[in-house]
Design an enzyme around this catalytic site. Structure first.
Site, PDB file in Angstrom:
ATOM      1  N   ASP A 197       0.833  -1.199   0.000  1.00 47.07           N
ATOM      2  CA  ASP A 197       0.000   0.000   0.000  1.00 47.07           C
ATOM      3  C   ASP A 197       0.876   1.261   0.000  1.00 47.07           C
ATOM      4  O   ASP A 197       1.860   1.334   0.756  1.00 47.07           O
ATOM      5  CB  ASP A 197      -0.864  -0.026   1.279  1.00 47.07           C
ATOM      6  N   GLU A 248       1.910   0.005  -4.766  1.00 42.97           N
ATOM      7  CA  GLU A 248       0.964   1.054  -5.119  1.00 42.97           C
ATOM      8  C   GLU A 248       1.702   2.373  -5.043  1.00 42.97           C
ATOM      9  O   GLU A 248       2.164   2.760  -3.961  1.00 42.97           O
ATOM     10  CB  GLU A 248      -0.231   1.064  -4.164  1.00 42.97           C
ATOM     11  N   HIS A 322     -10.521  -0.905  -5.367  1.00 44.24           N
ATOM     12  CA  HIS A 322     -11.481  -0.534  -4.328  1.00 44.24           C
ATOM     13  C   HIS A 322     -11.485   0.967  -4.024  1.00 44.24           C
ATOM     14  O   HIS A 322     -12.242   1.412  -3.178  1.00 44.24           O
ATOM     15  CB  HIS A 322     -11.147  -1.320  -3.057  1.00 44.24           C
ATOM     16  N   ASP A 323     -10.606   1.728  -4.683  1.00 45.02           N
ATOM     17  CA  ASP A 323     -10.568   3.185  -4.475  1.00 45.02           C
ATOM     18  C   ASP A 323     -11.124   3.942  -5.679  1.00 45.02           C
ATOM     19  O   ASP A 323     -11.244   5.171  -5.638  1.00 45.02           O
ATOM     20  CB  ASP A 323      -9.117   3.663  -4.283  1.00 45.02           C
TER      21      ASP A 323
HETATM   22  O1  TEU Z   1      -4.798   4.213  -1.292  1.00 44.29           O
HETATM   23  C1  TEU Z   1      -3.914   5.242  -1.531  1.00 44.29           C
HETATM   24  C2  TEU Z   1      -4.436   6.514  -2.045  1.00 44.29           C
HETATM   25  O2  TEU Z   1      -3.857   7.541  -1.824  1.00 44.29           O
HETATM   26  C3  TEU Z   1      -5.616   6.596  -2.911  1.00 44.29           C
HETATM   27  O3  TEU Z   1      -6.055   5.502  -3.539  1.00 44.29           O
HETATM   28  C4  TEU Z   1      -6.693   7.321  -2.189  1.00 44.29           C
HETATM   29  O4  TEU Z   1      -7.631   6.460  -1.668  1.00 44.29           O
HETATM   30  C5  TEU Z   1      -7.396   8.242  -3.131  1.00 44.29           C
HETATM   31  O5  TEU Z   1      -6.591   8.580  -4.191  1.00 44.29           O
HETATM   32  C6  TEU Z   1      -7.716   9.493  -2.422  1.00 44.29           C
HETATM   33  O6  TEU Z   1      -8.429  10.296  -3.270  1.00 44.29           O
HETATM   34  C7  TEU Z   1      -4.411   3.190  -0.441  1.00 44.29           C
HETATM   35  C8  TEU Z   1      -5.529   2.180  -0.309  1.00 44.29           C
HETATM   36  O7  TEU Z   1      -5.733   1.570  -1.554  1.00 44.29           O
HETATM   37  C9  TEU Z   1      -6.722   2.867   0.249  1.00 44.29           C
HETATM   38  O8  TEU Z   1      -7.850   2.058   0.282  1.00 44.29           O
HETATM   39  C10 TEU Z   1      -6.359   3.339   1.626  1.00 44.29           C
HETATM   40  O9  TEU Z   1      -7.402   4.092   2.172  1.00 44.29           O
HETATM   41  C11 TEU Z   1      -5.097   4.201   1.612  1.00 44.29           C
HETATM   42  O10 TEU Z   1      -4.055   3.647   0.837  1.00 44.29           O
HETATM   43  C12 TEU Z   1      -4.566   4.324   3.020  1.00 44.29           C
HETATM   44  O11 TEU Z   1      -4.063   3.120   3.456  1.00 44.29           O
END
Ligand code: TEU
Length: 550
Positions: A197, A248, A322-323
């Site tokens: 992550d 990521e 999932h985001d």
């Molecule tokens: O996500 C990282 C992240 O910065 C983005 O996907 C964010 O959710 C979005 O761009 C904001 O607008 C990762 C995970 O995939 C996410 O689900 C978590 O909430 C985040 O890290 C924190 O761990």
């Protein structure tokens, strides 16, 4: 070595996948029960998003204990059964590792708050400025300041995400040691992959005010990032050289990704980058409502494809997770051309150079949630921004419209298994509402229909295995200036692919530049491509892949 270029990964968000015990939350047993379905699709890996003990403030991305399964998801035995049953079907498990931060409930942070120096050094505690303001002006990814005040110390701690997600201090070797211990624990159980992550945020640079932005340039792709990743990678390879890893990468640069995912750099197998999914943002601002910029989408994808290839570095390719909002709602058509556009988007991404990731439900053409009331939302980021947008002067209705487009909950509604009650997801009350379109968009219907989106995905996965050019080929952009077509060629040894996708509802003509009757069509979303010499008329969202062996 695992040939991850031939592999496809299926992402499961367990909370929304399948509920085996009727408590309204998906669980690990639910995943095991659906292994036949996943096997039919034909993927090689399942990436499971976090199921560790967590207060679930950010649905598990706030980890309280990296070694235990949250009872909500089941038991360690359930996990072991899942691993075993998946292995029997030739499916490997990839775990999600959240090491940029822990939950504030984690024992380390609790000890830090209790004043134990050792654990305070696991995090970033800093004094405020002399004028009594926070240490830096950086903004949290989830809204507000990245600094939270702790009265007992008259200090602030850093949280790039929610206040309940304090950032870990990777500059402390003890932290890195603990992380390697956790990785080894899961490797010993038999997991075969890790997704890290926001891993390019782990090396913080200097703590100073950002006069040009929200602070990200001070901690993104930071000063020791490559060293730390190499260290982790060595620790993993020492245990099991077969493990694949994906990082990521938040707001990253190509230059850094050449190293993160470079063939000889020994950092990660591949990277997720997000630039191609910011084409409906304004500058870096996600909470706006503008049409997506197709030209920009093409240019970004091509730039990453060709430059990563030139530097022998490997991409993870994807539209959904999932985001992200659902892709068919975002760049496709939820209406008349739902099926055609979902298939076109699948082809466009799966034939690129990189390892494809499918997010649960994408293979069914699942759409955005369509929520109309704030009480339907669960996501911490969405809830925060609903408030922030109104604080900025937006009306409630405008804020709703933006959430309907960008909220992360769009992809978190439960998996639509059938047209039965609760889409066959749960016998209880689902933790988040189910999209009412489950009555016609569901796995049962898709499996029965030979011409379904599901089988289109299945076929794309098979093509990658059957044709080396799909997995290994170089990429050359085509029709760069065409206003509605995304097309490219792939070449490998004596094989050649031509991939053509019309991203719009409107018919359009594409000049391919050479006669195409000596090609074979491998996959398409209409009966057959309409070929006239070297010119093709593309129907709404038409897509096809041509193959030739010289
Ligand atoms: O996500 C990282 C992240 O910065 C983005 O996907 C964010 O959710 C979005 O761009 C904001 O607008 C990762 C995970 O995939 C996410 O689900 C978590 O909430 C985040 O890290 C924190 O761990």
């Amino acid at each position: 070595m695992t040939d991850f270029k031939k592999c496809v990964v299926y992402q499961i968000y367990p909370k929304s996948f399948s509920d085996s015990n009727g408590d309204g939350f998906g669980d690990l047993k639910g995943v095991t029960e659906k292994l036949d379905y996943i096997k039919t699709l034909g993927v090689d890996y399942i990436w499971l998003t976090p199921f560790y003990v967590s207060p679930q403030n950010d649905n598990g991305y706030d980890v309280e204990d990296y070694y235990r399964v949250d009872p909500r998801y089941g038991t360690m035995q359930d996990f072991e059964v899942l691993l075993e049953e998946a292995a029997k079907k030739g499916i490997r498990i990839m775990l999600d590792m959240v090491f940029n931060h822990t939950s504030s409930h984690h024992e380390w942070f609790q000890k830090a708050l209790a004043g134990e120096e050792k654990y305070k050094n696991f995090y970033f505690f800093r004094k405020g400025k002399e004028d009594g303001t926070v240490p830096t002006n950086w903004e949290s990814k989830f809204g507000g300041s990245v600094w939270e005040y702790v009265d007992a110390f008259d200090e602030y701690y850093l949280h790039l995400f929610d206040v309940s997600q304090p950032d870990l201090n990777w500059d402390n070797p003890q932290v890195r040691e603990e992380i390697c211990k956790i990785l080894k624990f899961w490797i010993k159980k038999g997991v075969k992959g890790f997704r890290f992550d926001v891993v390019n945020l782990i090396s913080k640079g200097s703590f100073e005010d950002d006069t040009k932005g929200d602070g990200r340039r001070f901690y993104t792709d930071g000063p020791n990032i490559h060293t730390y990743l190499q260290e982790i990678s060595r620790a993993i390879a020492d245990e099991d050289a077969e493990i694949i890893t994906v990082g990521e990468m938040s707001s990253t640069s190509l230059e850094n990704c050449y190293k993160y995912a470079g063939e000889d750099c020994k950092e990660l197998s591949m990277v997720f980058s997000f630039h191609h999914l910011k084409v409906d943002f304004m500058d870096n601002e996600k909470w706006v409502m503008i049409p997506y910029d197709f030209d920009k989408l093409k240019r970004i994808l091509f730039e990453w494809q060709t430059k990563m290839a030139a530097h022998h570095a490997w991409n993870a390719v994807f539209w959904c997770n999932h985001d992200q909002p659902r892709i068919v709602s975002r760049f496709g058509d939820e209406g008349e051309y739902w099926k055609e556009s979902a298939k076109m988007l699948a082809t466009a991404i799966h034939c690129l150079r990189g390892t494809p990731y499918i997010y649960q439900g994408e293979e069914l053409g699942m759409t955005n949630a369509g929520f109309t009331d704030i009480s339907q939302y669960r996501d911490v980021e969405s809830l925060n921004h609903f408030r922030i947008l109104q604080d900025k002067g937006m009306s409630r209705e405008q804020a709703y419209e933006i959430l309907r487009i960008h909220s992360r909950d769009n992809s978190r509604t439960p998996m639509q298994w059938s047209d039965e009650k609760n889409a066959g997801f749960t016998a209880g009350n689902p933790w988040i509402e189910i999209n009412p379109n489950y009555r016609y968009i569901n796995a049962q219907t898709e499996i029965k229909d030979e011409d379904s989106i599901f089988y289109h995905y299945q076929k794309l996965i098979q093509l990658r295995k059957e044709y080396d050019v799909v997995a290994y080929g170089d990429i050359e952009p085509m029709a760069l200036d065409h206003p509605s077509v995304f097309a490219y060629k792939r070449r490998w040894k004596n094989e050649e692919l031509t991939v053509v996708n019309n991203f719009y509802k409107k018919e359009t003509v594409l000049n391919i530049g050479e006669p195409i009757n000596d090609y074979r069509c491998l996959i398409s979303n209409y009966d057959r491509p309409d070929m006239k010499k070297d010119q093709v008329t593309l129907r709404p969202f038409e897509s096809f892949v041509l193959y030739r062996k010289n």
